[in-house]
Design a protein around this motif. Structure first.
Motif, PDB file in Angstrom:
ATOM      1  N   PHE A   1       0.838  -1.192   0.000  1.00 30.96           N
ATOM      2  CA  PHE A   1       0.000   0.000   0.000  1.00 30.96           C
ATOM      3  C   PHE A   1       0.875   1.244   0.000  1.00 30.96           C
ATOM      4  O   PHE A   1       1.936   1.265   0.620  1.00 30.96           O
ATOM      5  N   VAL A   2       0.406   2.288  -0.707  1.00 25.19           N
ATOM      6  CA  VAL A   2       1.027   3.611  -0.629  1.00 25.19           C
ATOM      7  C   VAL A   2      -0.033   4.572  -0.106  1.00 25.19           C
ATOM      8  O   VAL A   2      -1.198   4.195   0.058  1.00 25.19           O
ATOM      9  N   VAL A   3       0.338   5.813   0.156  1.00 24.97           N
ATOM     10  CA  VAL A   3      -0.618   6.774   0.673  1.00 24.97           C
ATOM     11  C   VAL A   3      -1.753   6.989  -0.335  1.00 24.97           C
ATOM     12  O   VAL A   3      -1.525   7.045  -1.545  1.00 24.97           O
ATOM     13  N   ASP A   4      -2.978   7.057   0.178  1.00 30.87           N
ATOM     14  CA  ASP A   4      -4.182   7.258  -0.655  1.00 30.87           C
ATOM     15  C   ASP A   4      -4.306   6.192  -1.745  1.00 30.87           C
ATOM     16  O   ASP A   4      -4.786   6.469  -2.858  1.00 30.87           O
ATOM     17  N   ASP A   5      -3.873   4.977  -1.450  1.00 27.29           N
ATOM     18  CA  ASP A   5      -3.846   3.894  -2.449  1.00 27.29           C
ATOM     19  C   ASP A   5      -5.265   3.513  -2.879  1.00 27.29           C
ATOM     20  O   ASP A   5      -6.151   3.321  -2.047  1.00 27.29           O
ATOM     21  N   VAL A   6      -5.454   3.403  -4.194  1.00 26.65           N
ATOM     22  CA  VAL A   6      -6.750   2.949  -4.722  1.00 26.65           C
ATOM     23  C   VAL A   6      -6.545   1.779  -5.681  1.00 26.65           C
ATOM     24  O   VAL A   6      -7.433   1.455  -6.474  1.00 26.65           O
ATOM     25  N   SER A   7      -5.368   1.137  -5.603  1.00 28.14           N
ATOM     26  CA  SER A   7      -5.060   0.075  -6.563  1.00 28.14           C
ATOM     27  C   SER A   7      -5.488  -1.310  -6.080  1.00 28.14           C
ATOM     28  O   SER A   7      -5.579  -2.244  -6.880  1.00 28.14           O
ATOM     29  N   HIS A   8      -5.744  -1.453  -4.784  1.00 29.48           N
ATOM     30  CA  HIS A   8      -6.086  -2.773  -4.251  1.00 29.48           C
ATOM     31  C   HIS A   8      -7.483  -3.191  -4.684  1.00 29.48           C
ATOM     32  O   HIS A   8      -8.405  -2.362  -4.767  1.00 29.48           O
TER      33      HIS A   8
ATOM     34  N   ARG B   1      -9.673  -4.706  -3.092  1.00 31.65           N
ATOM     35  CA  ARG B   1     -10.672  -4.537  -2.031  1.00 31.65           C
ATOM     36  C   ARG B   1     -10.628  -3.116  -1.449  1.00 31.65           C
ATOM     37  O   ARG B   1     -10.928  -2.903  -0.271  1.00 31.65           O
ATOM     38  N   LYS B   2     -10.303  -2.166  -2.277  1.00 28.87           N
ATOM     39  CA  LYS B   2     -10.094  -0.791  -1.792  1.00 28.87           C
ATOM     40  C   LYS B   2     -11.334  -0.224  -1.100  1.00 28.87           C
ATOM     41  O   LYS B   2     -11.211   0.466  -0.078  1.00 28.87           O
ATOM     42  N   ASP B   3     -12.514  -0.487  -1.642  1.00 24.57           N
ATOM     43  CA  ASP B   3     -13.739   0.068  -1.032  1.00 24.57           C
ATOM     44  C   ASP B   3     -13.939  -0.482   0.378  1.00 24.57           C
ATOM     45  O   ASP B   3     -14.260   0.275   1.317  1.00 24.57           O
ATOM     46  N   GLU B   4     -13.719  -1.774   0.552  1.00 24.51           N
ATOM     47  CA  GLU B   4     -13.858  -2.390   1.883  1.00 24.51           C
ATOM     48  C   GLU B   4     -12.800  -1.852   2.846  1.00 24.51           C
ATOM     49  O   GLU B   4     -13.076  -1.635   4.032  1.00 24.51           O
ATOM     50  N   ILE B   5     -11.583  -1.661   2.325  1.00 24.92           N
ATOM     51  CA  ILE B   5     -10.481  -1.194   3.170  1.00 24.92           C
ATOM     52  C   ILE B   5     -10.754   0.214   3.685  1.00 24.92           C
ATOM     53  O   ILE B   5     -10.605   0.496   4.882  1.00 24.92           O
ATOM     54  N   TYR B   6     -11.202   1.109   2.804  1.00 22.74           N
ATOM     55  CA  TYR B   6     -11.471   2.488   3.226  1.00 22.74           C
ATOM     56  C   TYR B   6     -12.672   2.556   4.169  1.00 22.74           C
ATOM     57  O   TYR B   6     -12.689   3.360   5.110  1.00 22.74           O
ATOM     58  N   LYS B   7     -13.644   1.704   3.948  1.00 18.94           N
ATOM     59  CA  LYS B   7     -14.793   1.653   4.852  1.00 18.94           C
ATOM     60  C   LYS B   7     -14.347   1.192   6.234  1.00 18.94           C
ATOM     61  O   LYS B   7     -14.770   1.743   7.265  1.00 18.94           O
ATOM     62  N   MET B   8     -13.485   0.170   6.278  1.00 22.02           N
ATOM     63  CA  MET B   8     -12.955  -0.333   7.553  1.00 22.02           C
ATOM     64  C   MET B   8     -12.108   0.728   8.250  1.00 22.02           C
ATOM     65  O   MET B   8     -12.196   0.920   9.461  1.00 22.02           O
ATOM     66  N   LEU B   9     -11.310   1.471   7.456  1.00 20.81           N
ATOM     67  CA  LEU B   9     -10.465   2.503   8.048  1.00 20.81           C
ATOM     68  C   LEU B   9     -11.311   3.617   8.667  1.00 20.81           C
ATOM     69  O   LEU B   9     -10.998   4.125   9.756  1.00 20.81           O
ATOM     70  N   ASP B  10     -12.401   3.992   7.999  1.00 20.73           N
ATOM     71  CA  ASP B  10     -13.314   5.000   8.565  1.00 20.73           C
ATOM     72  C   ASP B  10     -13.916   4.502   9.872  1.00 20.73           C
ATOM     73  O   ASP B  10     -14.031   5.268  10.847  1.00 20.73           O
ATOM     74  N   GLU B  11     -14.283   3.225   9.896  1.00 20.84           N
ATOM     75  CA  GLU B  11     -14.865   2.647  11.117  1.00 20.84           C
ATOM     76  C   GLU B  11     -13.843   2.638  12.250  1.00 20.84           C
ATOM     77  O   GLU B  11     -14.168   2.967  13.405  1.00 20.84           O
TER      78      GLU B  11
ATOM     79  N   PHE C   1      -6.520  -3.204   6.360  1.00 20.73           N
ATOM     80  CA  PHE C   1      -6.640  -4.440   5.580  1.00 20.73           C
ATOM     81  C   PHE C   1      -6.430  -5.651   6.487  1.00 20.73           C
ATOM     82  O   PHE C   1      -7.129  -6.669   6.362  1.00 20.73           O
ATOM     83  N   GLY C   2      -5.504  -5.545   7.430  1.00 19.81           N
ATOM     84  CA  GLY C   2      -5.262  -6.636   8.364  1.00 19.81           C
ATOM     85  C   GLY C   2      -6.452  -6.891   9.264  1.00 19.81           C
ATOM     86  O   GLY C   2      -6.835  -8.044   9.497  1.00 19.81           O
ATOM     87  N   VAL C   3      -7.057  -5.826   9.778  1.00 17.62           N
ATOM     88  CA  VAL C   3      -8.249  -5.968  10.633  1.00 17.62           C
ATOM     89  C   VAL C   3      -9.395  -6.575   9.830  1.00 17.62           C
ATOM     90  O   VAL C   3     -10.144  -7.441  10.322  1.00 17.62           O
ATOM     91  N   LEU C   4      -9.531  -6.134   8.575  1.00 14.37           N
ATOM     92  CA  LEU C   4     -10.604  -6.607   7.700  1.00 14.37           C
ATOM     93  C   LEU C   4     -10.446  -8.083   7.349  1.00 14.37           C
ATOM     94  O   LEU C   4     -11.438  -8.819   7.269  1.00 14.37           O
ATOM     95  N   SER C   5      -9.218  -8.535   7.153  1.00 16.20           N
ATOM     96  CA  SER C   5      -8.979  -9.833   6.528  1.00 16.20           C
ATOM     97  C   SER C   5      -8.594 -10.956   7.479  1.00 16.20           C
ATOM     98  O   SER C   5      -8.450 -12.102   7.049  1.00 16.20           O
ATOM     99  N   THR C   6      -8.405 -10.651   8.754  1.00 16.29           N
ATOM    100  CA  THR C   6      -7.979 -11.695   9.695  1.00 16.29           C
ATOM    101  C   THR C   6      -8.952 -11.780  10.873  1.00 16.29           C
ATOM    102  O   THR C   6      -9.609 -10.797  11.217  1.00 16.29           O
ATOM    103  N   PRO C   7      -9.024 -12.949  11.515  1.00 16.20           N
ATOM    104  CA  PRO C   7      -9.934 -13.113  12.649  1.00 16.20           C
ATOM    105  C   PRO C   7      -9.542 -12.225  13.830  1.00 16.20           C
ATOM    106  O   PRO C   7      -8.366 -11.865  13.972  1.00 16.20           O
ATOM    107  N   PRO C   8     -10.503 -11.856  14.680  1.00 20.97           N
ATOM    108  CA  PRO C   8     -10.189 -11.040  15.861  1.00 20.97           C
ATOM    109  C   PRO C   8      -9.097 -11.697  16.709  1.00 20.97           C
ATOM    110  O   PRO C   8      -9.057 -12.921  16.852  1.00 20.97           O
TER     111      PRO C   8
END
Length: 599
Positions: free
Chosen positions: A479-486, A488-498, A539-546
């Motif tokens: 990832f780089v700053v303001d990355d939109v290449s992944h 799952r970018k939409d899920e990642i940014y939603k998770m980051l906002d949360e 992305f780590g919080v989104l993709s791995t178990p608690p």
């Protein structure tokens, strides 16, 4: 009559033997020659009798001269070669090979060129040695010329030769050309795959190196990695913080009987340490039967970079009890341990002991550790004085170390002097100006910051973008700053906002001193919210178990705000977050960091 000395009798006896020998006998004498005096006598005999004109004898003699390199020099070999009126391709091969291993590798290329001009046909062996000469002097132009000749001479099916050619392109940072040679090889053995993996490491294609480990074993290629492959891939795992992949390579090593190799065990200790898994690093270290100085140094450095300074010193003391003498690498690790933990008095003591008690002369890396130690502790003037009083010339890295300390303690006047030294060395980089801008930003000196930014724009100085890597199921995600290449970018940014919402409830406030633009507090907070390490953590919080640890590697120094973000997240989400930046590890647990704010 006075008796001749024994040595003279022996020489006379050898001369008589030479004079009575047939050509076959002379060949036998040449092959059995092991002393320089006999070699010189044979040389003189071949000149007197014109046997130097016999290609068989001259080639055999040249072979022995080259083989006895401790007794002879490359200059002597060349002198004999020049006495051969009509050297054959075999003579040239022997000399080109000798030059490829000598202190004058460029001469190997010139001899190859002379061979071609004489109309002699270079075989694959001669081409291989001249490519090695080109590698030694980093001559891409020479290598390309040899490559053209290889194709013209019909050697494109010689895998060993093409592998050497790949190595040349790899060392000259020509990744695409190396890959093209690899793709055109009719048969690819393990050595060829190893060179390709090494090429990836040399050319900042580290993720590709991991992929090749699996590709070479696939049904299509069915090529088994060897111990060298494992060493190279472990380097890639360490660089990418790819712990899961490293564990898989470790299992491969054990399953294929390489577990007893000390170099692989040392690499495993280093890999686990650089992935922040000290327990596993120590497990490998403890299981080693023969721990050499490299093993101890790897373990000490691993403890140091992970913030366990006291434990690193204890390991150093245990090493001495075991009778293993420390080397320069060991002291680099010990001094690094003192630096990361603020052990100034201990660091000064070890720096003094290394030369007085152990005979290890301090090099620029040791001085760099001392500058880092003093600089982190706020002793900037003593650190500057140490650099200016060094017995060796300071390199750009040591000045950058002091510049980083100036940023930590907000000393803009000394920072300007340090940048001046870098300019004198013609070694200034974009990162140096960024550090200077950080200092001006922290001090609110927007006028000088604007001047630096304008200067960088005029000189077209490009900064290195921050990049963070996280591994998931053996795949490294960048990832780089303001990355939109992944994907799952939409899920990642939603998770980051949360995550940001949850952390704000817990009291986290963005530290806007990390933002270099003169913006309002709210705008600065927004600009900081999408840094690469934050995206990787989301992305780590989104993709791995608690409860699963999150491991991130950053190519630059982590900023204060991202440090605070990770610290808060470790408490709110009950996650261990391990971030390795350019200089050290940060282990975040339950709202605290292993660095204790000293970084």
């Amino acid at each position: 009559m006075t008796a001749l000395p024994v040595a003279t009798k022996a020489q006379t006896s050898y001369q008589k033997l030479l004079q009575t020998s047939s050509s076959t006998g002379l060949l036998s004498l040449i092959k059995s020659c092991t002393t320089k005096s006999h070699l010189l006598q044979i040389h003189a005999h071949t000149l007197r009798t014109s046997l130097v004109l016999d290609p068989t004898i001259s080639f055999q003699f040249l072979s022995v001269v080259v083989a006895l390199s401790p007794l002879t020099s490359i200059t002597y070999s060349r002198q004999f070669f020049d006495q051969i009126e009509k050297p054959t391709a075999f003579h040239y091969n022997k000399m080109i090979r000798a030059y490829s291993k000598s202190d004058s590798p460029a001469e190997g290329f010139y001899l190859y060129r002379d061979l071609r001009r004489r109309g002699l046909c270079a075989d694959a062996m001669a081409s291989s040695f001249v490519i090695k000469s080109c590698i030694r002097v980093s001559s891409l132009v020479g290598g390309i010329q040899v490559h053209a000749r290889i194709l013209r001479d019909g050697h494109r099916s010689d895998s060993l030769l093409l592998t050497t050619l790949m190595d040349l392109y790899s060392n000259c940072r020509k990744y695409d050309e190396a890959c093209q040679v690899f793709d055109e090889m009719p048969k690819r053995d393990t050595v060829a795959w190893n060179v390709l993996i090494s090429c990836c490491l040399h050319n900042n294609r580290t993720r590709d190196a991991l992929g090749l480990f699996d590709i070479m074993q696939s049904e299509i290629h069915r090529c088994e990695p060897d111990d060298v492959t494992c060493l190279l891939v472990l380097q890639a795992c360490a660089s990418l913080n790819a712990l899961e992949f490293g564990e898989r390579v470790h299992k491969y090593i054990e399953d294929h009987g390489y577990g007893g190799a000390s170099n692989l065990c040392n690499s495993l200790v280093s890999m686990y340490s650089r992935c922040g898994s000290l327990d596993k690093a120590y497990g490998v270290f403890k299981g080693m039967r023969d721990k050499n100085v490299v093993s101890w140094s790897a373990m000490i450095s691993g403890l140091a970079v992970n913030g366990y300074g006291r434990e690193a010193i204890e390991a150093f003391e245990e090493m001495q009890k075991m009778g293993v003498l420390p080397d320069d690498q060991t002291f680099t690790g010990v001094l690094c341990a003192c630096s990361h933990c603020g052990l100034v008095d201990e660091g000064m003591m070890f720096f003094d002991l290394m030369s007085k008690e152990f005979g290890v002369v301090p090099n620029v890396h040791h001085y760099g550790c001392m500058v880092d130690l003093l600089g982190r502790a706020g002793q900037l003037d003593p650190a500057y004085q140490l650099i200016t009083s060094m017995d060796i010339k300071p390199d750009p890295t040591i000045w950058r170390t002091l510049l980083g300390a100036c940023r930590i303690h907000g000393n803009d006047s000394l920072a300007e002097r340090v940048v001046g030294h870098l300019i004198e060395l013609k070694a200034q980089e974009a990162g140096d100006y960024v550090l200077l801008m950080n200092i001006y930003s922290s001090a609110g000196n927007w006028e000088k910051l604007t001047e630096v930014r304008k200067f960088m724009k005029e000189k077209a100085i490009q900064t290195t973008p921050g990049c963070s890597t996280i591994e998931l199921k053996g795949v490294a995600h960048e990832f780089v700053v303001d990355d939109v290449s992944h994907l799952r970018k939409d899920e990642i940014y939603k998770m980051l906002d949360e995550i940001n919402s949850q952390l704000k409830i817990a009291g986290y406030v963005a530290d806007v001193t990390s933002e270099l633009h003169n913006l309002g507090a709210e705008d600065k907070g927004h600009a900081l919210s999408h840094h690469s390490e934050k995206l990787a953590i989301a992305f780590g919080v989104l993709s791995t178990p608690p409860g699963t640890p999150i491991r991130v590697a950053k190519n630059l120094r982590i900023c204060v705000d991202c440090h605070n973000f990770a610290m808060a997240l470790s408490g709110v989400y009950n996650r261990e977050v391990i971030i390795r930046d350019r200089t050290r590890f940060h282990h975040f647990r339950e709202g605290h960091c292993s660095c204790n704010g000293y970084w």
